[in-house]
Design a protein around this motif. Structure first.
Motif, mmCIF file in Angstrom:
data_model
loop_
_atom_site.group_PDB
_atom_site.id
_atom_site.type_symbol
_atom_site.label_atom_id
_atom_site.label_comp_id
_atom_site.label_asym_id
_atom_site.label_seq_id
_atom_site.Cartn_x
_atom_site.Cartn_y
_atom_site.Cartn_z
ATOM 1 N N ARG B 10 42.303 34.336 38.926
ATOM 2 C CA ARG B 10 42.594 34.948 40.225
ATOM 3 C C ARG B 10 43.638 36.029 40.011
ATOM 4 N N SER B 34 28.669 44.668 39.526
ATOM 5 C CA SER B 34 28.790 43.614 40.534
ATOM 6 C C SER B 34 28.502 44.141 41.932
ATOM 7 N N TYR B 78 39.162 39.236 49.936
ATOM 8 C CA TYR B 78 38.826 38.640 48.651
ATOM 9 C C TYR B 78 37.539 39.240 48.123
ATOM 10 N N ARG B 79 37.541 39.559 46.849
ATOM 11 C CA ARG B 79 36.364 40.116 46.177
ATOM 12 C C ARG B 79 36.056 39.258 44.969
ATOM 13 N N TYR B 80 34.788 39.269 44.568
ATOM 14 C CA TYR B 80 34.360 38.395 43.484
ATOM 15 C C TYR B 80 33.557 39.174 42.476
ATOM 16 N N LYS B 87 34.898 34.300 35.499
ATOM 17 C CA LYS B 87 34.711 34.609 36.921
ATOM 18 C C LYS B 87 36.056 35.104 37.451
ATOM 19 N N ILE B 89 38.443 36.346 40.882
ATOM 20 C CA ILE B 89 38.663 36.484 42.320
ATOM 21 C C ILE B 89 39.782 37.505 42.495
#
Lengths: 301, 418
Positions: B10, B34, B78-80, B87, B89
């Motif tokens: 994160r 993405s 929030y972006r992913y 992964k 965040i």
């Protein structure tokens, strides 16, 4: 030697379980909003883990537009029986019959927006103080701003510019009479995470997610299933295609995609290669740039 | 994609409209593939409407209607994204001083902070503010991106000068791991792909740095703390005497057979079993959500903490915290607030404001005692009952608190135990 860190799926699972337990501890009468779609099935699966060996301590609440895929209803009823939990149904048809809402008119009429009234009535009528949803922040730009614990005023409205700050793991679920909360335990999951987890845990999901032959009509860039509610427009023709659904909603607005993916492995592979978001096939989100934000402010899921 | 051992990282990005933060996030998402076609379509259309040349990458991060209209970020978004290694965040937070509360929120769970500096302007007040907050919130890793290198002819001298400026002021802050990367978010240099214009920089790009940061030590695995969220008591014959204490391990490692103490009562017992979901396990560690049973029948409820017998937190009723005020209502002297600490809830009063911090100069102000929106101060808190606390530096989860105004139910302050 054993490792002492979690992989990303375990960490997401642990976070979601924490939030579900926090809901149970902080609220009097929480329910899981259950649509029969993969996200609400996932939340239910996580709830089972969170409270094992106890039963899931929440009822499942289904807001029924009356325009369902029959497969979804069957799946819902089987799951309820297996888990031994209570089902609460809020019926959009009843809201229409009572004159609480009026059907939309025209070619693209749907009952999507009507669900807001039914949902809020069901929350109020059943004295629900927290409705747990399967909303994810990656789904849509307004949802990217959601908190885990999201406050709703006594009109059920969301005020995105005046939300409580959420720090560390400290969740403030305090409310006054008439207000309620929405909780989003899988906020941080993406569509890919959901599929990878469903695959890993071998969670059963409705057959509609797997590629199958179906009668469909091509409309607004996706394949809309033929049902008793579908009115054919001029120039449209019914075709049989091998399709699957990426999301499940009201049968009148949920578009399928052409696909050969008929196993979880193939679906996960297909999703990984996808170049369109899953809500790209939902006509409810296509109405305007801020369609989701506008509905959410009024009390939508 | 196979299920694997990839970790979750994160990170937070703080910055204002002009330093290219939104462009940087857009670039990260775009170059790491993405961004989906329908998102690209929608952004291309908006770019055209606004009269931009090409796609304005910054538009990918605008969420709410007002934000798109005003071109600023108001709330944490929030972006992913995922790469074959991790992964991610992103907590994307606005950088203006009036949004300090959002920055603090985004920083509270971050493994890393990405701080942007405009190469043309060097270290400015905002840089200091962001760095201070990153250090206050004890973010383990700091990545300083010197952006817009294309506007200073990709000059190594300019870069070195800014690195020196940063080193100078940040020596006063507590930071463990700081890295510097020269980038151009607009052109993509050193974001995902290596720059062809800066041969003098041979270290990692931003993405490769994010992919390789050592984060498995970010959580304290030494001091075992298990705040009880709820007690599981199944209503079935098979589990008649079962009492499972459910919670998320805040720090440390627990094993079956460990001798434990229950706080605040102080009773001792031994761990009989640990469950992760349906599965029984021999050991569990932070941040796993588990349930435990103990050998002895002790009265344990939500808000209690199960710790190792030989490693216990302090039990205190009065302690100092660094408090960030998050609400437009100013703090009322000697007013009572609800305090949330782990799964515990008591009432608290602010006994004394020791000093206020000027977050631009890092100076202390001992005169001004009013706490308003975005103020950061060291205060003395007194609670109705003793809490099992750790210092925030040792453990984020057991060293943090929030205050709730009982008249409005709003979260008005966040605190880090000194």
């Amino acid at each position: 030697m054993s490792k002492y860190y979690l992989n990303y799926l375990d960490e997401l699972e642990s976070e979601a379980i924490y939030i579900l337990r926090e809901v149970w501890a902080q609220f009097e009468n929480p329910v899981i909003l259950f649509s029969g779609g993969k996200d609400s099935i996932l939340v239910t699966h996580l709830a089972k883990k969170a409270f094992y060996p106890s039963k899931i301590p929440f009822a499942l609440m289904h807001v029924d537009t009356g325009h369902n895929f029959p497969e979804t209803i069957k799946f819902r009823d089987d799951l309820i029986e297996k888990l031994g939990v209570k089902l609460i149904v809020g019926s959009v048809q009843e809201s229409i019959d009572q004159g609480r809402v009026a059907e939309e008119k025209g070619k693209n009429a749907t009952r999507n927006a009507l669900q807001i009234t039914t949902l809020l009535d069901a929350i109020e009528g059943n004295k629900v103080d927290c409705a747990i949803g399967g909303g994810r922040r990656d789904e849509e730009k307004a949802r990217a701003k959601e908190r885990f614990f999201s406050h709703r005023d006594d009109f059920g409205q969301w005020d995105p510019k005046n939300q409580r700050p959420e720090l560390w793991n400290l969740l403030n679920g305090k409310y006054f009479e008439g207000e309620h909360f929405r909780a989003f335990p899988i906020s941080n999951w993406t569509e890919m995470d959901v599929w990878n987890y469903i695959k890993r845990e071998n969670i059963s999901i409705p057959s509609l997610y797997f590629a199958h032959e179906r009668e469909v009509v091509y409309r607004s860039h996706s394949w809309i299933p033929v049902s008793e509610y579908l009115k054919l427009e001029e120039g449209e023709k019914v075709e049989t295609k091998k399709i699957r659904f990426r999301t499940l909603g009201d049968i009148t607005i949920t578009g399928g995609i052409e696909s050969e993916a008929d196993t979880l492995d193939k679906i996960a592979e297909e999703v990984a290669a996808m170049r369109k978001t899953e809500r790209g096939d939902r006509s409810d989100d296509k109405r305007s740039e801020t369609a989701m934000e506008d509905r959410k402010k009024q009390g939508y899921f | 994609m196979e299920i694997n051992n990839n970790q979750l990282l994160r990170f937070t990005t703080a910055g204002s409209v002009d330093d290219g933060k939104s462009t940087l996030i857009g670039r990260l998402l775009f170059d790491s593939k993405s961004i989906f076609e329908d998102q690209l379509d929608s952004v291309s259309k908006t770019s055209e409407k606004k009269g931009h040349d090409g796609v304005d990458l910054a538009l990918f991060t605008d969420g709410l209607k007002d934000e798109r209209e005003q071109g600023i970020t108001i709330d944490v978004a929030y972006r992913y994204f995922t790469t074959p290694k991790r992964k991610f965040i992103i907590a994307d937070t606005p950088g203006h001083i009036e949004y300090t509360r959002n920055m603090v929120t985004g920083a509270s769970t971050a493994n890393a902070a990405v701080i942007l500096i405009d190469a043309r302007h060097g270290v400015i007040e905002q840089t200091k503010r962001h760095s201070f907050i990153a250090s206050l919130l004890n973010i383990p890793h700091l990545i300083v991106c010197i952006n817009k290198m294309d506007l200073v002819d990709f000059s190594e001298a300019v870069y070195n000068d800014i690195v020196n400026q940063f080193e100078e002021f940040s020596s006063k802050l507590l930071m463990k791991d700081v890295r510097f990367i020269p980038i151009s978010a607009l052109l993509g240099d050193n974001v995902v792909n290596r720059s062809k214009n800066m041969d003098w920089y041979q270290e990692g790009t931003l993405l490769s740095t994010l992919e390789t940061l050592h984060i498995s030590s970010d959580i304290n695995k030494i001091d075992a703390r298990f705040p009880v969220q709820t007690v599981l008591r199944p209503q079935s014959e098979a589990y008649r005497d079962y009492r499972g204490y459910a919670g998320r391990i805040a720090s440390g490692i627990y094993r079956v057979g460990d001798e434990v103490a229950v706080l605040p009562s102080g009773f001792n017992s031994t761990i009989k079993s640990i469950n992760a979901g349906e599965q029984e396990v021999e050991e569990a560690y932070a941040p796993m959500s588990v349930s435990m049973t103990l050998e002895d029948d002790i009265d344990i409820s939500r808000g209690n903490m199960i710790v190792k017998k030989n490693n216990q937190p302090e039990m205190e009723q009065e302690f100092d915290v660094m408090l960030c005020w998050l609400n437009s209502d100013t703090a009322k002297p000697r007013a009572k607030y609800t305090i949330m600490h782990t799964s515990n809830e008591e009432r608290a009063i602010i006994k004394e404001v020791v000093y206020k911090m000027d977050i631009n100069s890092f100076e202390r102000d001992n005169e001004d005692n009013d706490l308003g929106m975005n103020d950061i101060a060291r205060v003395k808190l007194r609670t109705t009952r003793r809490l099992a606390i750790d210092s925030y530096r040792d453990s984020r989860n057991t060293g943090s608190i929030i205050l709730i105004d009982e008249n409005t139910n709003e979260t008005v302050a966040a605190g880090m135990i000194v």
